[in-house]
Scaffold this motif. Sequence first.
Motif, PDB file in Angstrom:
ATOM      1  N   LEU A  98      41.351  43.249  27.164  1.00  0.00           N
ATOM      2  CA  LEU A  98      41.666  43.749  28.464  1.00  0.00           C
ATOM      3  C   LEU A  98      41.004  44.736  29.309  1.00  0.00           C
ATOM      4  O   LEU A  98      40.447  44.667  30.317  1.00  0.00           O
ATOM      5  CB  LEU A  98      42.998  44.066  28.915  1.00  0.00           C
ATOM      6  CG  LEU A  98      43.773  43.930  30.126  1.00  0.00           C
ATOM      7  CD1 LEU A  98      43.488  42.538  30.931  1.00  0.00           C
ATOM      8  CD2 LEU A  98      45.456  44.104  30.236  1.00  0.00           C
ATOM      9  N   LEU A  99      40.571  45.884  28.495  1.00  0.00           N
ATOM     10  CA  LEU A  99      40.080  46.926  29.010  1.00  0.00           C
ATOM     11  C   LEU A  99      38.658  46.854  29.179  1.00  0.00           C
ATOM     12  O   LEU A  99      37.970  47.047  30.016  1.00  0.00           O
ATOM     13  CB  LEU A  99      40.189  48.175  28.076  1.00  0.00           C
ATOM     14  CG  LEU A  99      41.489  48.790  27.889  1.00  0.00           C
ATOM     15  CD1 LEU A  99      41.598  49.961  27.109  1.00  0.00           C
ATOM     16  CD2 LEU A  99      41.850  49.541  29.493  1.00  0.00           C
ATOM     17  N   GLN A 100      37.984  45.960  28.176  1.00  0.00           N
ATOM     18  CA  GLN A 100      36.615  45.421  28.357  1.00  0.00           C
ATOM     19  C   GLN A 100      36.629  44.716  29.543  1.00  0.00           C
ATOM     20  O   GLN A 100      35.362  44.996  30.302  1.00  0.00           O
ATOM     21  CB  GLN A 100      35.964  44.652  27.277  1.00  0.00           C
ATOM     22  CG  GLN A 100      35.818  45.663  25.799  1.00  0.00           C
ATOM     23  CD  GLN A 100      34.713  46.448  25.979  1.00  0.00           C
ATOM     24  OE1 GLN A 100      33.867  46.287  26.497  1.00  0.00           O
ATOM     25  NE2 GLN A 100      34.898  47.689  25.484  1.00  0.00           N
ATOM     26  N   LYS A 101      37.465  43.793  29.837  1.00  0.00           N
ATOM     27  CA  LYS A 101      37.257  42.952  31.109  1.00  0.00           C
ATOM     28  C   LYS A 101      37.294  43.843  32.461  1.00  0.00           C
ATOM     29  O   LYS A 101      36.371  43.566  33.158  1.00  0.00           O
ATOM     30  CB  LYS A 101      38.321  41.912  31.103  1.00  0.00           C
ATOM     31  CG  LYS A 101      38.318  41.113  32.208  1.00  0.00           C
ATOM     32  CD  LYS A 101      39.518  40.158  32.281  1.00  0.00           C
ATOM     33  CE  LYS A 101      39.784  39.229  33.353  1.00  0.00           C
ATOM     34  NZ  LYS A 101      40.967  38.698  33.728  1.00  0.00           N
ATOM     35  N   LEU A 102      38.043  44.875  32.381  1.00  0.00           N
ATOM     36  CA  LEU A 102      38.077  45.543  33.542  1.00  0.00           C
ATOM     37  C   LEU A 102      37.080  46.447  33.573  1.00  0.00           C
ATOM     38  O   LEU A 102      36.536  46.590  34.875  1.00  0.00           O
ATOM     39  CB  LEU A 102      39.375  46.611  33.357  1.00  0.00           C
ATOM     40  CG  LEU A 102      39.561  47.613  34.608  1.00  0.00           C
ATOM     41  CD1 LEU A 102      39.900  46.850  35.864  1.00  0.00           C
ATOM     42  CD2 LEU A 102      40.894  48.703  34.164  1.00  0.00           C
ATOM     43  N   ALA A 103      36.440  46.958  32.454  1.00  0.00           N
ATOM     44  CA  ALA A 103      35.046  47.659  32.692  1.00  0.00           C
ATOM     45  C   ALA A 103      33.883  46.824  33.166  1.00  0.00           C
ATOM     46  O   ALA A 103      32.923  47.377  33.971  1.00  0.00           O
ATOM     47  CB  ALA A 103      34.905  48.159  31.123  1.00  0.00           C
ATOM     48  N   ASP A 104      33.866  45.529  32.657  1.00  0.00           N
ATOM     49  CA  ASP A 104      32.687  44.358  33.277  1.00  0.00           C
ATOM     50  C   ASP A 104      33.053  44.372  34.569  1.00  0.00           C
ATOM     51  O   ASP A 104      32.185  44.311  35.444  1.00  0.00           O
ATOM     52  CB  ASP A 104      32.786  43.315  32.524  1.00  0.00           C
ATOM     53  CG  ASP A 104      32.306  43.549  31.015  1.00  0.00           C
ATOM     54  OD1 ASP A 104      31.952  44.572  30.624  1.00  0.00           O
ATOM     55  OD2 ASP A 104      32.755  42.564  30.306  1.00  0.00           O
ATOM     56  N   ASP A 105      34.353  44.316  35.346  1.00  0.00           N
ATOM     57  CA  ASP A 105      34.567  44.033  36.681  1.00  0.00           C
ATOM     58  C   ASP A 105      34.202  45.072  37.609  1.00  0.00           C
ATOM     59  O   ASP A 105      33.859  44.727  38.532  1.00  0.00           O
ATOM     60  CB  ASP A 105      36.044  43.805  36.823  1.00  0.00           C
ATOM     61  CG  ASP A 105      36.323  42.188  36.165  1.00  0.00           C
ATOM     62  OD1 ASP A 105      35.541  41.440  35.869  1.00  0.00           O
ATOM     63  OD2 ASP A 105      37.712  41.927  35.929  1.00  0.00           O
TER      64      ASP A 105
END
Length: 171
Positions: A124-131
């Motif tokens: 979830l944190l990786q997805k947020l960082a990518d977004d």
Amino acid sequence: MPEVRLVGPNGEQVGIVRIEDALRLAQEADLDLVEVAPQARPPVAKLMDFGKFKYESAQKARDSRRNQHLTVIKEQKLRPKIDQHDYETKKGHVSRFLAAGNKVKVTIMFRGREQSRPELGFRLLQKLADDVTELGFVESSPKQDGRNMIMVLAPHKNVKPKAVKAEAPEA
């Protein structure tokens, strides 16, 4: 007889002179005799307008304080089983904080059995960082801290912080 190394009003070296002569030169030039390096042998004194010097140094100090930027860390808390719409809302908050030039500490809180699946929080944190990659970068990568997983995002240096518009009071 006590002597000082005298520096003229424009920074030129006058040489080593007696204190009485230095005071007389200062009086003739209508300037102050200021000791600038008392630990030197002989001590260094300069002819200057001390009031003007104090005023200019106060101006420089004020300007440097004005140009300082206070780092603010905003926090956004998430849960591993967050709904898509709630995620989009939280992502919007993170984007707004980064656009305003603030750092964002993103915390994922685990409860109960969720603690045995930290990879969900990491994903979830990786997805947020990518977004939000166009607004900021990952300053500290996700770390497990007890029941929480924490990641810090910082705004890019070249992005100018957007002014937060103040809402007008309704009459």
